[in-house]
Motif scaffolding. Sequence first.
Motif, PDB file in Angstrom:
ATOM      1  N   VAL A  72       0.865  -1.180   0.000  1.00 35.11           N
ATOM      2  CA  VAL A  72       0.000   0.000   0.000  1.00 35.11           C
ATOM      3  C   VAL A  72       0.901   1.229   0.000  1.00 35.11           C
ATOM      4  CG1 VAL A  72      -2.100  -0.907   1.027  1.00 35.11           C
ATOM      5  CG2 VAL A  72      -0.207  -0.297   2.501  1.00 35.11           C
ATOM      6  N   PRO A  73       0.395   2.343  -0.527  1.00 34.30           N
ATOM      7  CA  PRO A  73       1.291   3.473  -0.716  1.00 34.30           C
ATOM      8  C   PRO A  73       1.638   4.290   0.530  1.00 34.30           C
ATOM      9  CG  PRO A  73      -0.844   3.946  -1.673  1.00 34.30           C
ATOM     10  CD  PRO A  73      -0.903   2.568  -1.155  1.00 34.30           C
ATOM     11  N   LYS A  74       0.908   4.192   1.587  1.00 39.35           N
ATOM     12  CA  LYS A  74       1.228   5.073   2.707  1.00 39.35           C
ATOM     13  C   LYS A  74       1.444   4.338   4.015  1.00 39.35           C
ATOM     14  CE  LYS A  74      -0.542   9.620   1.528  1.00 39.35           C
ATOM     15  NZ  LYS A  74      -1.728   9.659   0.677  1.00 39.35           N
ATOM     16  N   ASN A  75       2.276   4.942   4.838  1.00 38.73           N
ATOM     17  CA  ASN A  75       2.663   4.350   6.105  1.00 38.73           C
ATOM     18  C   ASN A  75       1.479   3.887   6.959  1.00 38.73           C
ATOM     19  OD1 ASN A  75       3.975   3.611   8.388  1.00 38.73           O
ATOM     20  ND2 ASN A  75       4.481   5.676   9.039  1.00 38.73           N
ATOM     21  N   GLN A  76       0.512   4.797   7.152  1.00 42.79           N
ATOM     22  CA  GLN A  76      -0.558   4.460   8.116  1.00 42.79           C
ATOM     23  C   GLN A  76      -1.373   3.237   7.696  1.00 42.79           C
ATOM     24  OE1 GLN A  76      -0.356   7.359   6.394  1.00 42.79           O
ATOM     25  NE2 GLN A  76      -2.339   8.361   6.221  1.00 42.79           N
ATOM     26  N   TYR A  77      -1.317   2.916   6.389  1.00 39.64           N
ATOM     27  CA  TYR A  77      -2.114   1.778   5.949  1.00 39.64           C
ATOM     28  C   TYR A  77      -1.447   0.443   6.218  1.00 39.64           C
ATOM     29  CZ  TYR A  77      -4.953   5.415   4.065  1.00 39.64           C
ATOM     30  OH  TYR A  77      -5.731   6.517   3.967  1.00 39.64           O
ATOM     31  N   LEU A  78      -0.156   0.506   6.562  1.00 39.07           N
ATOM     32  CA  LEU A  78       0.527  -0.742   6.892  1.00 39.07           C
ATOM     33  C   LEU A  78      -0.077  -1.380   8.140  1.00 39.07           C
ATOM     34  CD1 LEU A  78       4.261   0.241   6.262  1.00 39.07           C
ATOM     35  CD2 LEU A  78       2.956  -1.437   4.978  1.00 39.07           C
ATOM     36  N   SER A  79      -0.551  -0.532   9.066  1.00 39.78           N
ATOM     37  CA  SER A  79      -1.090  -1.077  10.311  1.00 39.78           C
ATOM     38  C   SER A  79      -2.537  -1.551  10.160  1.00 39.78           C
ATOM     39  CB  SER A  79      -1.006  -0.023  11.411  1.00 39.78           C
ATOM     40  OG  SER A  79      -1.829   1.067  11.062  1.00 39.78           O
ATOM     41  N   ILE A  80      -3.202  -1.119   9.093  1.00 36.55           N
ATOM     42  CA  ILE A  80      -4.610  -1.504   8.940  1.00 36.55           C
ATOM     43  C   ILE A  80      -4.754  -3.014   8.806  1.00 36.55           C
ATOM     44  CG2 ILE A  80      -6.676  -1.279   7.498  1.00 36.55           C
ATOM     45  CD1 ILE A  80      -5.897   1.508   6.856  1.00 36.55           C
ATOM     46  N   LYS A  81      -3.799  -3.615   8.114  1.00 38.93           N
ATOM     47  CA  LYS A  81      -3.868  -5.052   7.906  1.00 38.93           C
ATOM     48  C   LYS A  81      -3.906  -5.803   9.242  1.00 38.93           C
ATOM     49  CE  LYS A  81      -1.747  -9.034   6.139  1.00 38.93           C
ATOM     50  NZ  LYS A  81      -0.511  -9.759   6.335  1.00 38.93           N
ATOM     51  N   SER A  82      -3.027  -5.391  10.163  1.00 39.11           N
ATOM     52  CA  SER A  82      -3.021  -6.093  11.440  1.00 39.11           C
ATOM     53  C   SER A  82      -4.290  -5.781  12.234  1.00 39.11           C
ATOM     54  CB  SER A  82      -1.759  -5.783  12.240  1.00 39.11           C
ATOM     55  OG  SER A  82      -1.731  -4.436  12.601  1.00 39.11           O
ATOM     56  N   ASP A  83      -4.837  -4.562  12.049  1.00 36.64           N
ATOM     57  CA  ASP A  83      -6.114  -4.243  12.700  1.00 36.64           C
ATOM     58  C   ASP A  83      -7.220  -5.183  12.206  1.00 36.64           C
ATOM     59  OD1 ASP A  83      -4.923  -2.205  14.024  1.00 36.64           O
ATOM     60  OD2 ASP A  83      -5.743  -0.592  12.801  1.00 36.64           O
ATOM     61  N   ILE A  84      -7.264  -5.383  10.889  1.00 33.82           N
ATOM     62  CA  ILE A  84      -8.298  -6.245  10.315  1.00 33.82           C
ATOM     63  C   ILE A  84      -8.186  -7.646  10.907  1.00 33.82           C
ATOM     64  CG2 ILE A  84      -9.097  -7.372   8.186  1.00 33.82           C
ATOM     65  CD1 ILE A  84      -8.260  -4.812   6.685  1.00 33.82           C
ATOM     66  N   TYR A  85      -6.973  -8.121  10.985  1.00 37.12           N
ATOM     67  CA  TYR A  85      -6.725  -9.449  11.540  1.00 37.12           C
ATOM     68  C   TYR A  85      -7.223  -9.522  12.990  1.00 37.12           C
ATOM     69  CZ  TYR A  85      -4.267 -13.684  12.806  1.00 37.12           C
ATOM     70  OH  TYR A  85      -3.973 -14.946  13.257  1.00 37.12           O
ATOM     71  N   ASP A  86      -6.849  -8.505  13.781  1.00 39.30           N
ATOM     72  CA  ASP A  86      -7.265  -8.480  15.188  1.00 39.30           C
ATOM     73  C   ASP A  86      -8.779  -8.447  15.334  1.00 39.30           C
ATOM     74  OD1 ASP A  86      -4.648  -8.539  15.921  1.00 39.30           O
ATOM     75  OD2 ASP A  86      -4.511  -6.431  16.495  1.00 39.30           O
ATOM     76  N   HIS A  87      -9.435  -7.586  14.538  1.00 42.28           N
ATOM     77  CA  HIS A  87     -10.899  -7.499  14.601  1.00 42.28           C
ATOM     78  C   HIS A  87     -11.527  -8.863  14.312  1.00 42.28           C
ATOM     79  CE1 HIS A  87     -10.911  -3.317  15.312  1.00 42.28           C
ATOM     80  NE2 HIS A  87     -10.611  -2.926  14.091  1.00 42.28           N
ATOM     81  N   LEU A  88     -10.956  -9.562  13.344  1.00 35.39           N
ATOM     82  CA  LEU A  88     -11.480 -10.885  12.999  1.00 35.39           C
ATOM     83  C   LEU A  88     -11.332 -11.844  14.169  1.00 35.39           C
ATOM     84  CD1 LEU A  88     -10.439 -11.750   9.338  1.00 35.39           C
ATOM     85  CD2 LEU A  88     -12.679 -12.057  10.369  1.00 35.39           C
ATOM     86  N   VAL A  89     -10.155 -11.818  14.789  1.00 32.98           N
ATOM     87  CA  VAL A  89      -9.900 -12.714  15.920  1.00 32.98           C
ATOM     88  C   VAL A  89     -10.878 -12.435  17.067  1.00 32.98           C
ATOM     89  CG1 VAL A  89      -8.217 -13.306  17.724  1.00 32.98           C
ATOM     90  CG2 VAL A  89      -7.475 -13.115  15.355  1.00 32.98           C
ATOM     91  N   PHE A  90     -11.138 -11.142  17.314  1.00 30.66           N
ATOM     92  CA  PHE A  90     -12.025 -10.790  18.426  1.00 30.66           C
ATOM     93  C   PHE A  90     -13.496 -10.753  18.024  1.00 30.66           C
ATOM     94  CE2 PHE A  90      -7.916  -8.974  19.834  1.00 30.66           C
ATOM     95  CZ  PHE A  90      -7.773  -9.745  20.984  1.00 30.66           C
ATOM     96  N   GLY A  91     -13.795 -11.186  16.796  1.00 35.59           N
ATOM     97  CA  GLY A  91     -15.186 -11.260  16.361  1.00 35.59           C
ATOM     98  C   GLY A  91     -15.831  -9.911  16.107  1.00 35.59           C
ATOM     99  N   GLU A  92     -15.011  -8.869  15.911  1.00 38.24           N
ATOM    100  CA  GLU A  92     -15.583  -7.546  15.618  1.00 38.24           C
ATOM    101  C   GLU A  92     -15.677  -7.374  14.099  1.00 38.24           C
ATOM    102  OE1 GLU A  92     -13.247  -5.690  19.499  1.00 38.24           O
ATOM    103  OE2 GLU A  92     -12.418  -5.510  17.498  1.00 38.24           O
ATOM    104  N   PHE A  93     -16.659  -8.074  13.520  1.00 42.01           N
ATOM    105  CA  PHE A  93     -16.690  -8.176  12.058  1.00 42.01           C
ATOM    106  C   PHE A  93     -17.036  -6.870  11.360  1.00 42.01           C
ATOM    107  CE2 PHE A  93     -17.891 -12.569  13.508  1.00 42.01           C
ATOM    108  CZ  PHE A  93     -16.598 -13.049  13.415  1.00 42.01           C
ATOM    109  N   GLU A  94     -17.925  -6.086  11.975  1.00 37.99           N
ATOM    110  CA  GLU A  94     -18.311  -4.807  11.342  1.00 37.99           C
ATOM    111  C   GLU A  94     -17.096  -3.882  11.244  1.00 37.99           C
ATOM    112  OE1 GLU A  94     -20.375  -6.213  13.533  1.00 37.99           O
ATOM    113  OE2 GLU A  94     -22.168  -6.561  12.282  1.00 37.99           O
ATOM    114  N   LYS A  95     -16.344  -3.832  12.340  1.00 39.36           N
ATOM    115  CA  LYS A  95     -15.147  -2.986  12.349  1.00 39.36           C
ATOM    116  C   LYS A  95     -14.167  -3.456  11.285  1.00 39.36           C
ATOM    117  CE  LYS A  95     -14.899  -1.462  17.144  1.00 39.36           C
ATOM    118  NZ  LYS A  95     -14.256  -1.755  18.407  1.00 39.36           N
ATOM    119  N   ALA A  96     -14.001  -4.777  11.194  1.00 40.40           N
ATOM    120  CA  ALA A  96     -13.070  -5.338  10.215  1.00 40.40           C
ATOM    121  C   ALA A  96     -13.505  -4.956   8.799  1.00 40.40           C
ATOM    122  CB  ALA A  96     -13.008  -6.854  10.352  1.00 40.40           C
TER     123      ALA A  96
END
Lengths: 317, 313
Positions: A72-96
């Motif tokens: 992805v082209p920008k720094n802040q988006y590098l962390s989004i991937k791990s956020d998506i993963y975490d949301h999935l693990v914690f069952g927060e599907f809407e957030k993901a």
Amino acid sequence: MAVYRIGEILRMKREALGISREKLCEMSGEICSPQTLYRIECGKVKVKRETYQQLMSCMGQLPERSYASIIVPKNQYLSIKSDIYDHLVFGEFEKAEEKLLLLEQMMDRSYPRNRQYLMKYKATLAYKLNKIDAEEYQRILVEALRCTIPQWDEIDMAEWPYNEQEMEIIFDILHTYHALNLDEKYLDACLKLKMNIERHYMDDDYYVTWKNTVHAIISWIISNRHQYEQSIEYCENGIEQLKKYRIVGNVNRLVYDIFWCTRQKYIESNLPEKEQAPCNRQLAQAYYLSVAQNLQSQSEFIRKKVKQFDIKELFFL
Amino acid sequence: MNEQELYSAENELGLYVHAVREAKGYKMEDVCDGICSVPTMSRIEAGERVVDFLLIEALLDRMKIAKTEYEFVLDEDDYSAYKQRNDIKMLIQGKQFKEAEDCLAGYEKKYGGFELHQQFLYYQRAMLQKRKMPQDKSTIVELFHKAISVTVPDYEQKMEKREILSSTELVCVAEMIHCVDDVSVREKAYEKLYDYNQWCYQAEGFFPVSYRLAMQYYAECLYEKEQYEKCIRICDEVLEELYKTSKLENRCDVFVLRAKAREKLGFQNEEDRTNCIRDYLTAYYVIGFFDGEEQAEELKQYIGERYGWQYIV
């Protein structure tokens, strides 16, 4: 991080596609001789960039040598991937879902690995939110896999060298067999994947992690078939390796499985309550191994079991 | 270079370095300082120059790219060197000192001519010494100092000026401070390192891998200085970071330290007491599991005598 050997990747892909060295050299417009290809595959000579690219293209493969998790082209988006993963693990599907949408706008979809990533996560979310059934989920996952492995239907699953993202998708596909009650197929596929991983074409850390993920699934399937001894053997084998590499991830699961199998064995052989005591230690170990990783849902799961089994609760703070 | 080119057939390891650097907004001269020259780096990024994988690793380490973020297909030479480095780390971790020394000698013979490999050798020899003879602090400091001096002899100024350092370099700093006898000197030095790490977090969005180790040492200082509340807070932060990795690392030490600090602080209520015993028990069961019962024996005795045997199965 996984690190692979270039010669081995070439050889495994070529063999999985059933192409001989002579044939591949011919297809590549004689970019190298079969003898040179042989030496490349064994790691005896360095492969030139053009040669590698040409050979990979002939096999319908991307010629890349580095796989970023996603680009992805920008720094802040590098962390989004791990956020998506975490949301999935914690069952927060809407957030993901929200984050995934954000990521999608940033990603270049012409890049096959990005496309593959989006397909996998969109499908996983839709499945978790009950928007699609297991069959449809499986269909999309296979399609995602074809982004980077167009010949997926023709190859033997045990023979192809997968990268991390492909491996994750394969695990998801395996789980759909279970959801579709195809348990025989589930076990067969797991055993095939186990064979694949045991070819050890990736570096050690990655090898140990994947091997234990598949071992944990196999031991769970066979313990459901009351083959407790065999199941325990799988777990112990896995634990030994994780100890050697000092990896704590997944260990709690394997220890719990040993506890459960041992207990079932006692119950089925009608042994008295007192004989079950050694199991309690395993349960305590599994519990604290989860606590040491802050895996709240897993430690909570064990606490529930503790109540159910009438074990002294004092050990489980 | 635009993104389209990046995804084209020219995709080499250096192009990944370029993509990461652009995405994270680092300047080339900051990333490569002490590792390679700016012209070399630009040729690496353009995919024109193929270099040793250790150099790629060093550049990514400067940009705090976690090893889980990328995968590489390596040439035989690179792969073999990479594997040897991992074997050496494993041997030192497993306290097989003789074997580790032999491997280090073999590695030096083969790759010792190149500076970054020298850094690796100094660093691992320091780690080996630390495990084998932890009381020999002067040798340990000397080796870590040699290691860091390969790339950044001016690390102190760099930290002052808030310039980027790699995780490897930051571990060297943390380990050197750890060897200082005077606890007040140590505390001050770790405070500085703490501020530097917080700056990294502000600037980069996450802590470098070395943060965990540096802050564990910091927490130990605070315990010695009887600043228990602050010690607990730092332990919490370290554990938060450790929860993100699947590796065991020093997490048991941190659990024990937090338990000890909680104990010193005294229990206001039942919850405080439970939290303390839970930390002890976590360390006890995890150490027992990974290192064997004998290693956990002391802890078992302590928990049993102080809080009662009923907690231990």
